[in-house]
Design a protein around this motif. Structure first.
Motif, mmCIF file in Angstrom:
data_model
loop_
_atom_site.group_PDB
_atom_site.id
_atom_site.type_symbol
_atom_site.label_atom_id
_atom_site.label_comp_id
_atom_site.label_asym_id
_atom_site.label_seq_id
_atom_site.Cartn_x
_atom_site.Cartn_y
_atom_site.Cartn_z
ATOM 1 N N ASP A 20 15.605 -6.111 -6.885
ATOM 2 C CA ASP A 20 15.238 -5.365 -5.665
ATOM 3 C C ASP A 20 14.505 -4.065 -6.023
ATOM 4 O OD1 ASP A 20 16.334 -7.223 -3.939
ATOM 5 O OD2 ASP A 20 18.266 -6.186 -3.750
ATOM 6 N N ASP A 21 14.998 -3.394 -7.053
ATOM 7 C CA ASP A 21 14.373 -2.134 -7.459
ATOM 8 C C ASP A 21 13.007 -2.357 -8.105
ATOM 9 O OD1 ASP A 21 16.286 -0.478 -6.472
ATOM 10 O OD2 ASP A 21 16.861 0.411 -8.397
ATOM 11 N N TRP A 24 10.713 -2.603 -5.257
ATOM 12 C CA TRP A 24 10.473 -1.243 -4.737
ATOM 13 C C TRP A 24 9.436 -0.514 -5.599
ATOM 14 C CZ3 TRP A 24 12.184 2.805 -8.009
ATOM 15 C CH2 TRP A 24 11.957 4.087 -7.514
ATOM 16 N N ASN A 254 20.971 0.181 -6.939
ATOM 17 C CA ASN A 254 19.712 0.878 -7.260
ATOM 18 C C ASN A 254 19.615 1.341 -8.716
ATOM 19 O OD1 ASN A 254 20.011 2.051 -3.987
ATOM 20 N ND2 ASN A 254 18.350 0.735 -4.687
ATOM 21 N N ARG A 257 16.045 2.914 -9.716
ATOM 22 C CA ARG A 257 15.792 4.208 -9.062
ATOM 23 C C ARG A 257 16.621 5.302 -9.710
ATOM 24 N NH1 ARG A 257 15.068 3.124 -2.594
ATOM 25 N NH2 ARG A 257 14.916 0.882 -2.878
ATOM 26 N N ARG A 258 17.909 4.994 -9.912
ATOM 27 C CA ARG A 258 18.794 5.993 -10.533
ATOM 28 C C ARG A 258 18.305 6.373 -11.926
ATOM 29 N NH1 ARG A 258 24.971 5.233 -8.695
ATOM 30 N NH2 ARG A 258 24.557 4.197 -6.729
#
Ligand code: ADP
Length: 268
Positions: A20-21, A24, A254, A257-258
């Motif tokens: 998913d990330d 993104w 995430n 992102r992290r």
């Protein structure tokens, strides 16, 4: 090139959250190359096939997977098959143009096979001559750049190829570092099943949040086992011009992102 992302193959990773990330990141215009592992799945399949994983310790103190011919066959089944095509499917499902290749394809990752491996077994030294391991020394940058230019998202996996054209088992973290250097990537993110480098492994509260390039050698001396390869890779990436390496947790929501936000161990 913005990012080389290495996704570990140890137990506990949340592959769906990572995928998913990735979506993104790519949909935001980011350019990346993916490198994945597959150690836990390989151990399972090897055991099921009656050729369980063995690990050897070299005279210089490194631990690596004993890779005889049969192990290489199993390694290819899992890394080039289940794991690589699993990632391609996960990304294609999200509309991303994933293209899965091993380091052997088009000689993407080329290196020297260690002709002999000096190992220590039960305190005794032995020389192995039928081992297929080595290290990536050359990356086929032209091929990777061509693939990127025409819009594909490369998904890369060991094995690499020796100068003589044999499959060789190489460390994925260091292969990812070589790839980041070859493509002049801005950053290298390594997702694994720990929050980053732990000062007192396995105490998750002992996370080392930041290491400057100048102090990496101090941490390398203290590091053991699998973490050492990641720090070695980080050092090679920085020495080759990559600005920032992040070792981060691949089990959390995430995860990418992290990591990009700096949660984990940032080395720069
Ligand atoms: P991957 O497949 O993600 O590359 P590895 O098993 O190769 O995973 O490397 C991650 C492992 O490194 C952790 O699961 C942990 O057992 C081990 N490790 C050893 N020393 C440390 C340390 N100081 N801090 C964090 N992890 C460590």
């Amino acid at each position: 090139m913005d990012l080389v992302l290495k996704i570990g193959g140890a137990d506990g990773m949340d592959y769906e959250a990572i995928a998913d990330d990735i979506k993104w990141f790519c949909n935001g215009g980011g350019k990346m190359v993916l490198v994945h592992g597959g150690s836990a799945a390989t151990n399972q399949v090897a055991a099921a096939l009656g050729h369980p994983a063995r690990f050897v310790t070299t005279a210089s103190g490194h631990t690596s997977r004993r890779t005889d011919r049969r192990t290489m066959e199993i390694f290819q089944m899992v890394y080039c098959g289940q794991m690589n095509k699993g990632w391609v499917e996960r990304l294609q499902k999200r509309g991303l143009p994933a293209l899965g290749l091993s380091g052997m394809d088009g000689r993407l990752w080329e290196g020297r096979r260690k002709r002999t491996l000096k190992v220590v077994e039960n305190g005794r030294r032995r020389v192995l001559r039928d081992d297929y391991t080595g290290r990536v020394e050359r990356v086929n940058r032209d091929l990777l750049q061509t693939i990127l230019k025409i819009g594909y998202l490369p998904v890369l996996t060991p094995p690499a190829i020796s100068y003589e054209g044999e499959a060789i088992n190489v460390d994925g973290d260091r292969a990812a570092a070589s790839t980041a250097v070859a493509l002049a990537a801005r950053q290298l993110v390594i997702l694994t099943n720990v929050p980053g480098l732990l000062r007192q492994y396995p105490d998750a509260n002992s996370l080392v949040p930041f290491i400057s390039a100048a102090h990496l050698a101090d941490y390398l001396k203290g590091a053991g086992g699998r973490m050492k390869k990641k720090l070695l890779g980080a050092g090679e990436a920085l020495a080759g011009g990559v600005e920032r390496v992040v070792l981060a947790d691949g089990r959390v929501p995430n995860p990418l992102r992290r990591a990009i936000e700096g949660q984990g161990t940032v080395i720069s």
